[in-house]
Design a protein around this motif. Sequence first.
Motif, PDB file in Angstrom:
ATOM      1  N   CYS A 119       0.856  -1.429   0.125  1.00  0.00           N
ATOM      2  CA  CYS A 119      -0.151  -0.064   0.003  1.00  0.00           C
ATOM      3  C   CYS A 119       0.921   1.055  -0.073  1.00  0.00           C
ATOM      4  O   CYS A 119       1.631   1.350   0.847  1.00  0.00           O
ATOM      5  N   TYR A 121       0.315   4.126   0.662  1.00  0.00           N
ATOM      6  CA  TYR A 121       0.278   5.103   1.905  1.00  0.00           C
ATOM      7  C   TYR A 121       1.084   4.368   3.082  1.00  0.00           C
ATOM      8  O   TYR A 121       1.471   5.374   3.925  1.00  0.00           O
ATOM      9  N   CYS A 129      -2.039   6.369   8.294  1.00  0.00           N
ATOM     10  CA  CYS A 129      -1.911   4.653   7.863  1.00  0.00           C
ATOM     11  C   CYS A 129      -2.142   4.189   9.449  1.00  0.00           C
ATOM     12  O   CYS A 129      -1.232   4.263  10.127  1.00  0.00           O
ATOM     13  N   ASN A 130      -3.286   3.267   9.641  1.00  0.00           N
ATOM     14  CA  ASN A 130      -3.707   2.338  10.778  1.00  0.00           C
ATOM     15  C   ASN A 130      -2.481   1.480  10.985  1.00  0.00           C
ATOM     16  O   ASN A 130      -2.411   1.093  12.160  1.00  0.00           O
ATOM     17  N   CYS A 138      -6.958   5.556   7.730  1.00  0.00           N
ATOM     18  CA  CYS A 138      -6.716   4.560   6.743  1.00  0.00           C
ATOM     19  C   CYS A 138      -6.987   5.533   5.279  1.00  0.00           C
ATOM     20  O   CYS A 138      -8.047   5.934   4.969  1.00  0.00           O
ATOM     21  N   HIS A 156     -10.582  -0.353   8.941  1.00  0.00           N
ATOM     22  CA  HIS A 156      -9.403   0.183   9.399  1.00  0.00           C
ATOM     23  C   HIS A 156      -8.387  -0.048   8.453  1.00  0.00           C
ATOM     24  O   HIS A 156      -7.269   0.668   8.637  1.00  0.00           O
ATOM     25  N   CYS A 157      -8.490  -1.196   7.413  1.00  0.00           N
ATOM     26  CA  CYS A 157      -7.420  -1.632   6.493  1.00  0.00           C
ATOM     27  C   CYS A 157      -7.953  -2.208   5.598  1.00  0.00           C
ATOM     28  O   CYS A 157      -8.773  -3.254   5.821  1.00  0.00           O
ATOM     29  N   ILE A 158      -7.402  -2.189   4.374  1.00  0.00           N
ATOM     30  CA  ILE A 158      -7.633  -2.876   3.041  1.00  0.00           C
ATOM     31  C   ILE A 158      -6.519  -3.288   2.222  1.00  0.00           C
ATOM     32  O   ILE A 158      -6.827  -3.474   1.051  1.00  0.00           O
ATOM     33  N   ALA A 159      -5.367  -3.253   2.862  1.00  0.00           N
ATOM     34  CA  ALA A 159      -4.230  -3.720   2.037  1.00  0.00           C
ATOM     35  C   ALA A 159      -4.359  -4.922   1.910  1.00  0.00           C
ATOM     36  O   ALA A 159      -4.593  -5.930   2.903  1.00  0.00           O
TER      37      ALA A 159
HETATM   38  S1  SF4 Z   1      -4.934   0.029   3.628  1.00  0.00           S
HETATM   39 FE1  SF4 Z   1      -3.929  -0.307   5.329  1.00  0.00          FE
HETATM   40  S2  SF4 Z   1      -1.699   0.023   5.074  1.00  0.00           S
HETATM   41 FE2  SF4 Z   1      -2.922   1.034   3.498  1.00  0.00          FE
HETATM   42  S3  SF4 Z   1      -3.260   3.262   4.481  1.00  0.00           S
HETATM   43 FE3  SF4 Z   1      -5.151   1.887   5.053  1.00  0.00          FE
HETATM   44  S4  SF4 Z   1      -4.386   1.252   7.095  1.00  0.00           S
HETATM   45 FE4  SF4 Z   1      -2.564   1.670   5.943  1.00  0.00          FE
END
Ligand code: SF4
Length: 333
Positions: A119, A121, A129-130, A138, A156-159
Amino acid sequence: MRPITYSRATDTATAVAAVSADPTSDFLAGGTTEIDLLRQNVLHPRRLVDINQLPLTGVELLPDGGVRIGALARMSEVAATPVVRERYPLISQALELGASAQLRHMASMGGNLLQRVRCSYFRDAESPCNKREPGAGCSAIDGFSRGHAVLGTSEHCIATHPSDVAVALMALDATVHTLGPSGERSYAFDDFFLLPGDSPHREHPMAHGELITAIEVPAAPVARNSLYLKVRDRESYEFALVSVAAALSVVDGTIADVRVALGGVATKPWRAWRVEDFLIGARTVRSNFEQAARVELIEARPTPMNAFKAELAQRTIVRALDTLTGDPGRSAS
Ligand code: SF4
Ligand SMILES: Cc1cc2nc3c(=O)[nH]c(=O)nc-3n(C[C@H](O)[C@H](O)[C@H](O)COP(=O)(O)OP(=O)(O)OC[C@H]3O[C@@H](n4cnc5c(N)ncnc54)[C@H](O)[C@@H]3O)c2cc1C
């Protein structure tokens, strides 16, 4: 400039003791993830413990027909090992379709499982970035998310998990062996990778200082007829948009055993249990493959940018199964 202490461990117990005792320390294997992220200011270890001299190399054939892969075996070495090529073609193919030849010579199998997300970010060291900074937010969810996950995501995250070989190992029910401050442990592969939930910074269940020593792959006759299919934007040196690790055995036109796992679409290497449940005992016809793939992707939660992945994943599953039944170009039946 930040000073970093470097030391070279010569036995596993010392390596574990050194990293466990210091929360600012990391193991260093091939360095292809660790050094990248250190340079990009994403990781900030104050101490690196080089584990490359530990006796954790090689691929060993086990008495029951499985294999034990040392955590420091290099990707290229494992891919070229005759017993792996013959008994687990999906592992060799997944390794050979990853990274570049130079990287595969450097990169270790343990490090591969623990590589960090791609990712942008996460990697720019600045965007909220969480995963990098719990609670920060995120940036991808409302940002650029074309390559992100559609399965196993959270708010909270989609990586996506980036490893290719982890997808093949997931299909094969591999086990991860470790040595930690409280002794040896073994993790079933599916339990080793955590979904992001509300703590995306926790990617695996290991304690700080716990060392992967080996990956064990059980005997799996079905794997002799297997493949790893990787769909990506360019044909080399690129991560998967969608990948499928599949193995199939057929008796009298009926599926006797099947393994399917997906990469590029989920927040962890994704075992396609629904595909497998649907196909066991079914006839090897295209309509069954299509229905099985549909069922697996029913819970896909895409963003507006990556909705194409749900369709692409279904098509890639069908193509993998068609290929394994010997008819990549078959028509619907
Ligand atoms: S997808 Fe996960 S790794 Fe990417 S910015 Fe969001 S929290 Fe961070
Ligand atoms: C340009 C580029 C392209 C790539 N393309 C692909 C690709 O297409 N497919 C793919 O699958 N991968 C790809 N990779 C990722 C690559 O495979 C990983 O970086 C590599 O496998 C990591 O292994 P390493 O030995 O270099 O780990 P390191 O960088 O040394 O370590 C990675 C992490 O694991 C920890 N660690 C390492 N070994 C152990 C151990 N035994 N026990 C506990 N912790 C450990 C380290 O502390 C660190 O946090 C790519 C990488 C790059 C740079």
